[in-house]
Design an enzyme around this catalytic site. Structure first.
Site, PDB file in Angstrom:
ATOM      1  N   HIS A 104     -35.304 -29.964  19.501  1.00 28.47           N
ATOM      2  CA  HIS A 104     -35.926 -29.067  20.474  1.00 28.47           C
ATOM      3  C   HIS A 104     -34.938 -28.657  21.560  1.00 28.47           C
ATOM      4  CE1 HIS A 104     -39.828 -29.685  18.659  1.00 28.47           C
ATOM      5  NE2 HIS A 104     -39.651 -30.993  18.719  1.00 28.47           N
ATOM      6  N   GLY A 160     -45.493 -29.211  18.003  1.00 28.19           N
ATOM      7  CA  GLY A 160     -45.069 -27.900  18.487  1.00 28.19           C
ATOM      8  C   GLY A 160     -44.546 -27.052  17.343  1.00 28.19           C
ATOM      9  N   GLY A 196     -42.124 -28.229  14.500  1.00 29.94           N
ATOM     10  CA  GLY A 196     -42.672 -29.076  13.455  1.00 29.94           C
ATOM     11  C   GLY A 196     -43.141 -28.236  12.278  1.00 29.94           C
TER      12      GLY A 196
END
Length: 346
Positions: free
Chosen positions: A66, A116, A119
């Site tokens: 991320h 999120g 994923g």
């Protein structure tokens, strides 16, 4: 920021693997290093990179994939350290209820939960890797409560961590009269032939402007956290009891077991590991999250202590008894706890 406090936003609600950060607060290490720190918890973990990137918060925690993706999307964020190395991450399910097996294609027609958007990107890429399409499963965004969604039956499986969601589900399964072994995981690193699972290493990240304008504060922050980590490794049980004083709900059996399971993944020297960054950058290119010209957004310049030698590829410290459980035998029921401490390098 209008306050003289450094703000630090967690990647999740307070979790046992955040212990070094909370110890730095509890033991006044931040104050002794000349800074004030406010530790914040997010309502939605998907907002963390944007909030830090916008400058509304100075520092925080976020998974490596991320952090890379956030930078690629234009958020000025940079990793300054590693908190948690390479926890096993994958699709978690209950064998007795889900109809899922070790065959990835058993996910066909299933409802798979994710936290999120990245994923879902990972799941979609895996479906193509196994001759399926994203239409062959139902993606369900469940946010911070993958465990609850599985227990309620809202989803058949969900992306989670071996040291968090699997522990929660194992304890719930025992309460239902089933074995802990009913909780299984399809590891993403194995499914994707990555040779590592470091895309979910939890990092300390910061707003690049804040970092550039406050290098002394950033170095002081990291020194205090390192002192917290040193205390934790030297006295794991005493450290956890200090955490319980700050967060009374951490006294629960399941949180103690999460700490026990997480302990071997905790970074000893907090460094960003170049080998892991190279692997995850390559994986992000494969996922088309970043382009070929991506420049890694990490530094170890604020870690002012000697770095430990880089471990062998795939090495994970063995599970040890931290002393926080009256009977640690249950932590050994996990297949992961008994697995080899090395994995094959891809």
């Amino acid at each position: 920021m209008s306050t003289d406090k450094i703000t630090c936003l967690l990647n999740w609600h307070a979790t046992p693997y955040h212990l070094p950060l909370f110890l730095a607060e509890k033991l006044n290490y931040f104050v002794e290093e000349g800074i004030k720190v406010a530790i914040l918890e997010p309502n939605n973990p998907s907002d963390v990179t944007e909030i830090i990137g916008s400058g509304k918060v100075d520092l925080g925690c976020k998974a490596m994939i991320h952090t890379i993706a956030g930078k690629a999307r234009g958020f000025p964020i940079k990793s300054i350290a590693t908190l948690l190395d390479e926890p096993f991450t994958g699709v978690v399910y209950l064998a007795s209820k889900s109809g899922i097996t070790t065959d990835f294609q058993s996910l066909r027609g299933k409802r798979i939960g994710y936290v999120g958007e990245f994923g879902k990107i990972q799941l979609d890429e895996l479906t193509r890797h196994y001759g399926m399409t994203p239409d062959d499963y139902s993606a369900v965004r469940v946010g911070m409560n993958v465990t609850g969604a599985i227990i309620r039956g809202d989803i058949d499986a969900g992306i989670g961590l071996e040291n968090v969601q699997m522990v929660e589900l194992e304890e719930w399964s025992v309460q239902q009269g089933r074995s802990r072994d009913d909780v299984r995981m399809l590891r993403i690193d194995e499914l994707a032939d990555l040779g590592c699972c470091c895309f979910c290493s939890i990092l300390f990240i910061g707003n690049e402007t804040f970092i550039a304008q406050n290098p002394e504060k950033v170095a002081a922050f990291m020194k205090a956290v390192k002192r917290g980590a040193d205390f934790m490794f030297a006295q794991p049980a005493a450290a956890y009891e200090l955490f319980v004083e700050m967060k009374p709900h951490m006294t629960s059996e399941v949180n103690r077991k999460i700490y026990q399971r997480s302990f071997r993944y905790m970074s000893r020297d907090l460094k960003n590991v170049q080998r892991d960054w190279d692997k995850v950058t390559k994986y992000c290119k494969r996922l088309e999250i970043v382009d070929e010209g991506f420049v890694q957004n990490m530094t170890n310049e604020f870690l002012t202590w000697p770095m430990e030698p880089e471990s062998a590829p795939g090495f994970i410290h063995p599970t040890i008894d931290t002393g926080v459980l009256a009977d640690c035998s249950s932590c050994k029921h996990s297949a992961f706890a008994e697995a080899s401490t090395t994995v094959v390098e891809a």
